[in-house]
Design a protein around this motif. Sequence first.
Motif, PDB file in Angstrom:
ATOM      1  N   ALA A  50       8.212 146.084 -31.224  1.00 47.46           N
ATOM      2  CA  ALA A  50       7.433 144.881 -31.520  1.00 47.46           C
ATOM      3  C   ALA A  50       7.642 143.816 -30.449  1.00 47.46           C
ATOM      4  O   ALA A  50       6.679 143.204 -29.964  1.00 47.46           O
ATOM      5  N   ASN A  53       5.958 144.928 -27.173  1.00 47.50           N
ATOM      6  CA  ASN A  53       4.497 144.801 -27.263  1.00 47.50           C
ATOM      7  C   ASN A  53       4.062 143.342 -27.179  1.00 47.50           C
ATOM      8  O   ASN A  53       3.128 142.996 -26.445  1.00 47.50           O
ATOM      9  N   LEU A  54       4.741 142.492 -27.928  1.00 49.19           N
ATOM     10  CA  LEU A  54       4.409 141.069 -27.914  1.00 49.19           C
ATOM     11  C   LEU A  54       4.670 140.460 -26.537  1.00 49.19           C
ATOM     12  O   LEU A  54       3.878 139.644 -26.041  1.00 49.19           O
ATOM     13  N   ALA A  71       7.930 138.228 -33.826  1.00 48.17           N
ATOM     14  CA  ALA A  71       8.339 139.583 -34.204  1.00 48.17           C
ATOM     15  C   ALA A  71       9.048 139.579 -35.559  1.00 48.17           C
ATOM     16  O   ALA A  71       8.807 140.451 -36.409  1.00 48.17           O
ATOM     17  N   VAL A  74       6.502 139.205 -38.207  1.00 48.85           N
ATOM     18  CA  VAL A  74       5.769 140.466 -38.377  1.00 48.85           C
ATOM     19  C   VAL A  74       6.477 141.333 -39.412  1.00 48.85           C
ATOM     20  O   VAL A  74       5.851 141.887 -40.332  1.00 48.85           O
ATOM     21  N   GLU A 273      -8.743 142.161 -30.884  1.00 48.37           N
ATOM     22  CA  GLU A 273      -7.818 141.278 -30.162  1.00 48.37           C
ATOM     23  C   GLU A 273      -8.023 139.821 -30.562  1.00 48.37           C
ATOM     24  O   GLU A 273      -7.054 139.069 -30.745  1.00 48.37           O
ATOM     25  N   PRO A 280      -1.259 136.230 -34.922  1.00 46.07           N
ATOM     26  CA  PRO A 280      -0.425 137.219 -34.219  1.00 46.07           C
ATOM     27  C   PRO A 280       0.717 137.794 -35.053  1.00 46.07           C
ATOM     28  O   PRO A 280       1.146 138.924 -34.821  1.00 46.07           O
ATOM     29  N   TRP A 283      -0.278 141.188 -37.427  1.00 42.21           N
ATOM     30  CA  TRP A 283      -0.698 142.511 -36.939  1.00 42.21           C
ATOM     31  C   TRP A 283       0.482 143.474 -36.896  1.00 42.21           C
ATOM     32  O   TRP A 283       1.655 143.076 -36.891  1.00 42.21           O
ATOM     33  N   TRP A 285       2.507 145.138 -34.942  1.00 43.07           N
ATOM     34  CA  TRP A 285       3.047 145.242 -33.586  1.00 43.07           C
ATOM     35  C   TRP A 285       4.102 146.335 -33.435  1.00 43.07           C
ATOM     36  O   TRP A 285       4.506 146.659 -32.306  1.00 43.07           O
ATOM     37  N   ARG A 289       1.053 150.956 -29.432  1.00 45.63           N
ATOM     38  CA  ARG A 289      -0.390 150.961 -29.145  1.00 45.63           C
ATOM     39  C   ARG A 289      -0.706 151.408 -27.728  1.00 45.63           C
ATOM     40  O   ARG A 289      -1.772 151.967 -27.473  1.00 45.63           O
TER      41      ARG A 289
END
Length: 304
Positions: A50, A53-54, A71, A74, A273, A280, A283, A285, A289
Amino acid sequence: MNKIFENICFKLINLFVKTLGFIPKNTGTRLGAIAGHILFLADKKHRDIAIQNLGNAYKDEKTPLEIKIIARQVFKNLGRILFEVCWSWNLKGIKLFKHFRVEGLANLNNAYKKGNGVLVLTGHIGNWELLSVIAAMIAYPINVIYRPLDFKPLDDFVKRFRSRFGSAPIHRRKAIRKILRSLNKGEVVGILLDQSVDWYEGVFVDFFGRRTCTNTAMARLALKTGAPVVPAFLIRENKGFTAKFLPEIPLVKTGDKIKDVEINTERYNKAVEDIIRQYPDQWFWVHRRWKIKPFELLKKQEYV
């Protein structure tokens, strides 16, 4: 797996969900956040995914501290999903619907009136598992493509949960024929387009400034059938949920079939997106992806 054992497991899952569902929504929200925070601390693998990705998505926009805060949130939101699903399982009708709002329904209605069915573009944001509630509220049963779970009793329960208001889950391995049949009948079909796929299932198009392999099914279906594509996402807002139906994404046709698939798929990615950038922390994360790399990047890595 033995049928008797499967049946026992299914009943235990159902009992667990019903029992957890007696926890009031606000209490469940707090417990889910606590569970998610514990998972954030304990699950280093997915925490690192996560954060990475972030960091890649917001490298020029957010500080490392801001990335870590998002994160953590998330994981808290993922923890809430379990309690929200269980809570919703015990409710019906107005007692459930009063916690949900719908915005932009005219966008879906206008697309539906075209008579070619509707492709709903969605993703793993907010609480996607409760989209079937919205389908019941707006009287549009939505057929959603799904990937079956490995544990059959849990998969059976999830299918029952998603179809309890009339929606019909469609197995991804047998999807195309059933989707075409549904669209021909003027029905609505939902596709979650925000997960990584193997190179032979997708095309590499932009997503948060990086090329990522994205499933081409929605673009191919839209080009073949003329079904309009309407983005729809279920977001947590104001202690409840808001379903946001966004304007139809116009279909691009250049005459080059390969180019058309790429252009339209990238436009769908852009819609996903855009909603992620608004929320944010909601999602998924923790999913890798961008794990499938374009061929030219793989070649570069070989020579580094």
